[in-house]
Design a protein around this motif. Structure first.
Motif, PDB file in Angstrom:
ATOM      1  N   PRO A 295       0.953  -1.216  -0.022  1.00 10.15           N
ATOM      2  CA  PRO A 295       0.100   0.040  -0.042  1.00 10.15           C
ATOM      3  C   PRO A 295       0.764   1.290   0.201  1.00 10.15           C
ATOM      4  CG  PRO A 295       0.043  -0.930   2.254  1.00 10.15           C
ATOM      5  CD  PRO A 295       0.473  -2.082   1.289  1.00 10.15           C
ATOM      6  N   TYR A 296       2.318   1.115   0.000  1.00 13.42           N
ATOM      7  CA  TYR A 296       3.103   2.328   0.304  1.00 13.42           C
ATOM      8  C   TYR A 296       3.749   2.580  -0.964  1.00 13.42           C
ATOM      9  CZ  TYR A 296       2.019   1.508   4.914  1.00 13.42           C
ATOM     10  OH  TYR A 296       1.259   1.082   6.227  1.00 13.42           O
ATOM     11  N   GLN A 297       4.846   1.708  -1.478  1.00 16.88           N
ATOM     12  CA  GLN A 297       5.377   1.926  -2.540  1.00 16.88           C
ATOM     13  C   GLN A 297       6.017   0.705  -3.178  1.00 16.88           C
ATOM     14  OE1 GLN A 297       9.736   3.812  -2.611  1.00 16.88           O
ATOM     15  NE2 GLN A 297       8.497   5.509  -3.425  1.00 16.88           N
ATOM     16  N   VAL A 298       6.240   0.717  -4.603  1.00 10.98           N
ATOM     17  CA  VAL A 298       6.764  -0.316  -5.053  1.00 10.98           C
ATOM     18  C   VAL A 298       7.660   0.098  -6.349  1.00 10.98           C
ATOM     19  CG1 VAL A 298       6.519  -2.427  -6.723  1.00 10.98           C
ATOM     20  CG2 VAL A 298       4.959  -2.201  -5.018  1.00 10.98           C
ATOM     21  N   GLN A 299       8.979  -0.435  -6.234  1.00 13.72           N
ATOM     22  CA  GLN A 299       9.831  -0.088  -7.325  1.00 13.72           C
ATOM     23  C   GLN A 299      10.277  -1.556  -8.261  1.00 13.72           C
ATOM     24  OE1 GLN A 299      13.246   2.070  -6.183  1.00 13.72           O
ATOM     25  NE2 GLN A 299      12.254   3.633  -5.325  1.00 13.72           N
ATOM     26  N   GLY A 300       9.473  -1.836  -9.108  1.00 17.51           N
ATOM     27  CA  GLY A 300       9.781  -2.981  -9.856  1.00 17.51           C
ATOM     28  C   GLY A 300       9.000  -4.417  -9.508  1.00 17.51           C
ATOM     29  N   GLY A 301       7.822  -4.511 -10.037  1.00 21.71           N
ATOM     30  CA  GLY A 301       7.001  -5.638  -9.686  1.00 21.71           C
ATOM     31  C   GLY A 301       7.764  -6.935  -9.644  1.00 21.71           C
ATOM     32  N   VAL A 302       8.748  -7.104 -10.472  1.00 24.69           N
ATOM     33  CA  VAL A 302       9.792  -8.494 -10.554  1.00 24.69           C
ATOM     34  C   VAL A 302      11.163  -8.040 -10.485  1.00 24.69           C
ATOM     35  CG1 VAL A 302       7.826  -9.657 -11.932  1.00 24.69           C
ATOM     36  CG2 VAL A 302       9.823  -8.247 -12.996  1.00 24.69           C
ATOM     37  N   LEU A 303      11.507  -7.037 -11.147  1.00 21.03           N
ATOM     38  CA  LEU A 303      13.009  -6.479 -10.829  1.00 21.03           C
ATOM     39  C   LEU A 303      13.109  -4.951 -10.909  1.00 21.03           C
ATOM     40  CD1 LEU A 303      16.023  -6.787 -11.498  1.00 21.03           C
ATOM     41  CD2 LEU A 303      15.531  -6.485 -14.153  1.00 21.03           C
ATOM     42  N   GLN A 304      14.197  -4.726  -9.809  1.00 16.17           N
ATOM     43  CA  GLN A 304      14.710  -3.238  -9.310  1.00 16.17           C
ATOM     44  C   GLN A 304      16.146  -3.358  -9.535  1.00 16.17           C
ATOM     45  OE1 GLN A 304      16.283  -1.861  -6.697  1.00 16.17           O
ATOM     46  NE2 GLN A 304      15.666   0.008  -6.583  1.00 16.17           N
ATOM     47  N   MET A 305      16.677  -2.356  -9.991  1.00 17.75           N
ATOM     48  CA  MET A 305      18.009  -2.099 -10.016  1.00 17.75           C
ATOM     49  C   MET A 305      18.320  -0.775  -9.458  1.00 17.75           C
ATOM     50  SD  MET A 305      19.806  -3.936 -13.279  1.00 17.75           S
ATOM     51  CE  MET A 305      21.600  -3.207 -12.770  1.00 17.75           C
ATOM     52  N   ASN A 306      19.479  -0.623  -8.568  1.00 17.61           N
ATOM     53  CA  ASN A 306      19.770   0.701  -8.496  1.00 17.61           C
ATOM     54  C   ASN A 306      21.354   0.856  -8.718  1.00 17.61           C
ATOM     55  OD1 ASN A 306      20.417   3.346  -7.406  1.00 17.61           O
ATOM     56  ND2 ASN A 306      19.430   2.843  -5.294  1.00 17.61           N
ATOM     57  N   CYS A 307      21.960   1.513  -9.766  1.00 15.29           N
ATOM     58  CA  CYS A 307      23.096   1.729 -10.212  1.00 15.29           C
ATOM     59  C   CYS A 307      23.301   0.238 -10.848  1.00 15.29           C
ATOM     60  CB  CYS A 307      24.149   2.064  -9.130  1.00 15.29           C
ATOM     61  SG  CYS A 307      23.885   3.468  -8.334  1.00 15.29           S
ATOM     62  N   GLY A 308      24.541   0.266 -11.411  1.00 18.28           N
ATOM     63  CA  GLY A 308      24.862  -0.850 -12.267  1.00 18.28           C
ATOM     64  C   GLY A 308      24.445  -0.686 -13.863  1.00 18.28           C
TER      65      GLY A 308
END
Length: 333
Positions: free
Chosen positions: A53-66
């Motif tokens: 209910p708050y926040q989602v970054q990427g339902g299956v995959l999230q990357m930060n940098c790279g």
């Protein structure tokens, strides 16, 4: 370091994350916050869901940098329900470069009570946070985006937006050692069909593709996307509320950066309940090659609604209706 996943399938994984101590979920299946490079080859994600209910970054995959390299992946029927979503399927947050090739994104859906960007893919390079980081490339080729969607039931007194039924690209620009670092994306042999963005209490931008610059790009060279041999068919942007000043912009594309169209691009049967049945332009568009618009619909600007700058550099661009609003300009050769 590098993560390599090949010849794998991830199906029917359902996550319900309601922990108020850690209100955000980054990557329903794969999450990388350490700058690792990720390589995916012949990988399928199907029927997965994520509820936060708050926040989602990427339902299956999230990357930060790279860096991300994805070849022959299929991402289908991801369902995300959240208060704020970046990337219904994939979120690339300040990555240093990505290539997605020979892939399919279909039936991915975001339902939000707040803002959302990218029913299938969200990619950002927010330069003001990355003065020590470079950006190398952003490439999507031979890939289809079909029936992806973002739908917002946001309350009207909040300042939220929904952007990009299929793809949202968001970038700034920064000076580093005499060079400009920014996202310049390339989309080649890509199809967008049946994607949609719908809002009832906020603005809806780009039924298929949203291309925007960050505020720190106002005085620097703007980020860009170059489209070559791309088709947009039956995509839609809809605003279903009644609040004054809210609308839908760009049935296929909303642009607030630099958009270059080369090769053979077609816009057919796209629609917006308000402006720009195919394209709403608040930035710069450079037309080259063959660009054909047919059967698009909107209240204003059946094919293009323009408040920015449009340049026809060469080739033939065929329009049914063009609406040059406010101080918008266009030029041709």
């Amino acid at each position: 370091h590098k993560v390599i996943i090949q010849n794998s399938s991830f199906s029917d994984i359902h996550t319900n994350a309601t922990n108020e101590v850690t209100p955000g979920t980054s990557g329903g299946i794969i999450g990388s916050g350490s700058g690792a490079d990720i390589e995916l080859e012949n990988v399928t994600f199907s029927g997965n869901s994520l509820d936060n209910p708050y926040q989602v970054q990427g339902g299956v995959l999230q990357m930060n940098c790279g860096h991300l390299t994805a070849d022959s992946i299929s991402v289908a029927n991801t369902q995300v329900s959240s208060g704020h979503t970046l990337g219904g399927a994939v979120c690339l947050f300040n990555t240093e470069g990505f290539t997605i090739a020979n892939s399919e994104f279909s039936g991915n859906r975001v339902d939000t009570t707040g803002s959302a960007e990218g029913g299938a893919l969200y990619a950002t390079y927010r330069s003001r946070w990355n003065y020590d980081q470079t950006f190398d490339y952003a490439v999507i080729e031979n890939t289809s985006f079909t029936d992806n969607s973002v739908a917002s039931a946001v309350v009207s007194d909040r300042d939220y937006d929904v952007v990009g039924g299929a793809v949202s690209l968001y970038s700034g620009a920064v000076q580093k050692e005499g060079s400009i670092i920014k996202m310049d994306a390339s989309l080649t042999d890509v199809s967008f069909s049946g994607n949609s963005v719908t809002a009832s209490g906020t603005n809806a931008y780009g039924g298929a593709l949203g291309m925007r610059k960050t505020l720190d790009s106002e005085s620097d060279p703007w980020p860009s996307a170059t489209l070559e041999n791309v088709t947009f068919t039956n995509n839609a942007a809809s605003y279903t509320g009644s609040e004054e000043g809210k609308s839908a912009m760009g049935g296929a594309i909303y642009n607030n950066a630099v958009l270059n169209l080369k090769g053979e691009n077609t816009f057919t049967g796209n629609s917006s309940t308000h402006t720009g049945g195919a394209i709403h332009n608040d930035g710069i568009i450079n037309f080259d090659g063959s660009n054909t618009f047919s059967g698009n619909s909107a209240r204003e600007g059946r094919d293009i609604y323009n408040t920015g700058t449009i340049n026809v550099i060469g080739g033939i661009t065929t329009l049914g209706e063009y609406d040059d609003a406010y101080a918008g300009t266009s030029s041709s050769e």
